[in-house]
Design an enzyme around this catalytic site. Sequence first.
Site, short mmCIF file in Angstrom:
data_model
loop_
_atom_site.label_atom_id
_atom_site.label_comp_id
_atom_site.label_asym_id
_atom_site.label_seq_id
_atom_site.Cartn_x
_atom_site.Cartn_y
_atom_site.Cartn_z
N GLU A 78 0.86 -1.19 0.00
CA GLU A 78 0.00 0.00 0.00
C GLU A 78 0.89 1.23 0.00
O GLU A 78 2.03 1.16 0.44
CB GLU A 78 -0.85 0.03 1.28
CG GLU A 78 -1.79 -1.14 1.40
CD GLU A 78 -2.28 -1.35 2.83
OE1 GLU A 78 -2.14 -0.43 3.66
OE2 GLU A 78 -2.81 -2.43 3.09
N LYS B 162 2.07 4.72 1.54
CA LYS B 162 2.06 5.26 2.91
C LYS B 162 1.65 6.72 2.81
O LYS B 162 2.39 7.56 2.31
CB LYS B 162 3.45 5.12 3.53
CG LYS B 162 3.48 5.46 5.00
CD LYS B 162 4.82 5.05 5.61
CE LYS B 162 4.82 5.21 7.11
NZ LYS B 162 4.61 6.57 7.56
N ASP C 217 0.68 10.44 3.95
CA ASP C 217 1.24 11.31 4.96
C ASP C 217 0.14 12.22 5.49
O ASP C 217 -0.11 13.30 4.97
CB ASP C 217 2.37 12.14 4.32
CG ASP C 217 3.30 12.69 5.36
OD1 ASP C 217 3.14 12.32 6.55
OD2 ASP C 217 4.18 13.49 5.00
N TYR D 37 -7.15 1.72 5.55
CA TYR D 37 -6.19 0.67 5.20
C TYR D 37 -6.12 -0.50 6.17
O TYR D 37 -5.25 -1.34 6.03
CB TYR D 37 -4.80 1.24 4.96
CG TYR D 37 -4.30 2.20 6.03
CD1 TYR D 37 -4.09 1.78 7.32
CD2 TYR D 37 -4.03 3.52 5.70
CE1 TYR D 37 -3.64 2.65 8.29
CE2 TYR D 37 -3.57 4.40 6.66
CZ TYR D 37 -3.37 3.96 7.95
OH TYR D 37 -2.92 4.82 8.90
N LYS E 174 10.49 3.87 3.35
CA LYS E 174 10.39 5.33 3.19
C LYS E 174 11.22 5.79 2.00
O LYS E 174 12.40 5.46 1.90
CB LYS E 174 10.91 6.03 4.46
CG LYS E 174 10.13 5.67 5.71
CD LYS E 174 9.07 6.69 6.00
CE LYS E 174 9.66 7.76 6.88
NZ LYS E 174 8.64 8.61 7.48
N CYS F 109 19.88 49.49 1.05
CA CYS F 109 18.65 49.11 0.38
C CYS F 109 18.88 49.05 -1.13
O CYS F 109 19.39 50.01 -1.72
CB CYS F 109 17.54 50.11 0.69
SG CYS F 109 16.03 49.78 -0.23
N CYS G 11 16.78 52.10 -2.74
CA CYS G 11 17.01 53.53 -2.51
C CYS G 11 18.37 53.82 -1.90
O CYS G 11 18.71 54.98 -1.68
CB CYS G 11 15.90 54.09 -1.62
SG CYS G 11 15.99 53.51 0.08
N CYS H 123 14.57 48.46 5.52
CA CYS H 123 14.99 49.75 4.99
C CYS H 123 14.17 50.81 5.73
O CYS H 123 12.94 50.79 5.66
CB CYS H 123 14.71 49.83 3.49
SG CYS H 123 14.83 51.53 2.90
N CYS I 61 11.67 55.50 -0.02
CA CYS I 61 12.06 54.26 -0.71
C CYS I 61 10.93 53.85 -1.66
O CYS I 61 9.82 53.56 -1.22
CB CYS I 61 12.34 53.18 0.33
SG CYS I 61 12.81 51.61 -0.39
S1 IVH Z 1 -0.75 0.37 8.76
C1 IVH Z 1 0.30 -1.81 12.63
N1 IVH Z 1 -0.96 1.42 6.35
O1 IVH Z 1 1.98 5.27 9.01
C2 IVH Z 1 0.14 -1.10 11.32
N2 IVH Z 1 -0.18 2.82 8.11
O2 IVH Z 1 4.24 4.25 10.91
C3 IVH Z 1 -0.42 0.21 11.46
N3 IVH Z 1 0.24 5.12 7.42
O3 IVH Z 1 0.50 5.49 12.16
C4 IVH Z 1 -0.40 1.11 10.30
N4 IVH Z 1 -0.32 4.89 5.31
O4 IVH Z 1 -0.51 6.88 10.28
C5 IVH Z 1 -0.61 1.64 7.64
N5 IVH Z 1 -1.22 2.19 4.17
C6 IVH Z 1 -0.89 2.42 5.44
C7 IVH Z 1 -0.47 3.68 5.90
C8 IVH Z 1 -0.12 3.83 7.25
C9 IVH Z 1 0.10 5.73 6.23
C10 IVH Z 1 0.73 5.79 8.65
C11 IVH Z 1 -0.15 5.60 9.85
C12 IVH Z 1 0.68 4.93 10.91
C13 IVH Z 1 2.08 5.16 10.41
C14 IVH Z 1 2.92 3.93 10.78
#
Ligand code: IVH
Length: 684
Positions: A112, A114, A116, A235, A322, A422, A425, A440, A446
């Site tokens: 999946e 991740k 933010d 998720y 990451k 400046c 001026c 300034c 100016c």
């Molecule tokens: S699963 C035990 N799935 O990442 C598993 N987390 O470091 C729990 N996050 O606190 C999380 N996308 O806020 C999961 N597809 C995803 C995610 C996800 C973002 C965030 C979430 C979590 C942090 C984990």
Amino acid sequence: MSDDIKNKISELSKQLEEHNYNYYVLSNPTISDYEFDKQLEELIRLEKEYPQYLRSDSPSQRVGGQITKEFKSVKHKYPMLSLSNTYNEEDVRDFDDRIRKAGVTDHEYVCELKYDGVSISLTYRNGELIQAVTRGDGEKGDDVTANVKTIKSVPIRLRGEGFPEEFEIRGEIFMPKKEFLRINEAMRKELIEEGYDDEEIFEKQLKNPRNATSGTLKQQNSKAVAERKLDCYLYSVLGEDLPFGSHFENLMAAKEWGFKISEDTEKHDSVEGVLKYIDKWDKKRHNLNVETDGVVIKVNSYEHQRFLGFTAKSPRWAIAYKYKAQQVSTILESISYQVGRTGAITPVANLKPVQLAGTTVKRASLHNSDIIEKLDVRVGDTVFVEKGGEIIPKIISVDLSKRKNNDLFSNESEPTKYIAHCPECGTDLVRSEGEANHYCPNEMGCPPQVKGRMEHYVSRRAMNIDSLGGETIAQLYAAGLIKNIADIYELKKEELLKLERMAEKSANNLLAGIEASKQVPFERVLFAIGIRHIGETTAKKLALYFKSVDALSKAGIEQLLEVGDIGERIAKTIVDFFADEKNIEIVQRLKAHGVQFELTEDQLTNVSDKLKDKTFVVSGVFTKFSRDDIKKAIEQHGGKNSGSISGKTSYVLAGENMGPEKLKKAEKLGVPVISEDDFIKMIS
Ligand code: IVH
């Protein structure tokens, strides 16, 4: 009869939720926004008239309006864990090896993105959303149900069948990138109108979509949350009697129940497939409307998950990969210095254009001299530029290995010397103690400061002389016809006609616009004259409090501090402003020309009819105005005050410590509860 109404409310609710689902989850609307709004208005009208049929899962709850004083702390049924992070292919292979060594070999992975944002846990009972709790410390979080109900893609009531009687579903609330940009752009426009300079605007704007999401979710007024269009991907599904024994299959079931599940989730049966997924999304993720910072890899089968178990902090069956923050190197071609309307100097890095995270980067802010010194960045240097969720890219560091033989200089460079004069001026710059920026001080001479002040004076929210735009001001200034805002009122038609592209008609228009500005009320004049840090709201408060410029100009710090929301800094700027002879002279000249410098008789009693036919119940303690002032303001704007809430109440204006009974009653009758800030906006 009453059954008819009940059925009608229930039918309308169902249709509206269907439309919400089509629009926000499927991205496939089947009616126009206009039709939708009309149906929703109808529902709200019925619910207001028959509050006994207002249901907690009504789509009208998505409009917001509920005020939460303090979020209730709730213990999570299943703790909300975090994931351990990995940063390269080897780490991912190690993860797979650990799983195999533990004895799990016939497993599938779910990949999946991740997201933010801010993680959330939603509880559903009998198909209805009953609670939304933030992660908090993982054990306990905040109950933000009213706020989450305003997120249109989160189902308030589930569709289809087969969902457990009670279960939790977790996901990430986020602010779509486009929404983030929209809000910041609107904020920027508003702040420019209010007279803030670039640096101050930058400080006030939303920093990145994640901060913006968490800030929004913490709002105590759910209406404010509804205005910022958050979204949510789910998720993971948790519960005792889920339909399937594996993660991916339950996610697919949840999709049928109406949840927004990402189309980009994939199942793979080997670590090679996982690595391909990671690689595929490295670049592609930037085209999504949601900020992502990695990939989450989960073992699919619950049996495998149970077998692998947890460490103290995170599951052994999942990891996060990451992505490296997007960085590129490019050459710093020059540093330019901009002078704002208030005289603040902003250094800007001009870069050799380079592609980064889907956009071309040409400039980066250098903020101030301290930052330049700390980075030791010099013209000709190769610099690393990074773009997180931030709006303006940042210079992270200098590639020192490239310093000597870059293509602009063959000699070793010297440390950057911050400008001392400046650029506009030539005046010596000053830097006050505790301030990061140079200024300034030549306010009156100016050019960008002088022109900027005049542009502000004529702007729409100030004197609204729209026949006098920035270009004409520049022309008139260059011709020596205007040097300050008072000169505007001494312009002669013959002089105007001598200007390029100025015909009889435009000259007449311009003079008519200037003449009309003499009717602009005192509060806007006070904003228009451009006292540093005085925005529209503060100007209004000062005008109402002092009633005339004479009284205001005589006020000392102590008295200014008595006006709500005015702190030491603003009080001092006001005193300094009126201590300057040149400012007094300009005010006197404007006054002599007929510009309003006091409240009119009419204003003193009847300010506007913005609140005509509206009845308010004012309750609680307020921070900006006293309760009496608020009641007075309601009357001055044509509204009525009442002591108790009834079906006839238009708004409950809630301060702090408002009684819970009143709040309940307002909710029951469907009377919108508004905050002091909402009220100020209403009468502004
Ligand atoms: S699963 C035990 N799935 O990442 C598993 N987390 O470091 C729990 N996050 O606190 C999380 N996308 O806020 C999961 N597809 C995803 C995610 C996800 C973002 C965030 C979430 C979590 C942090 C984990």
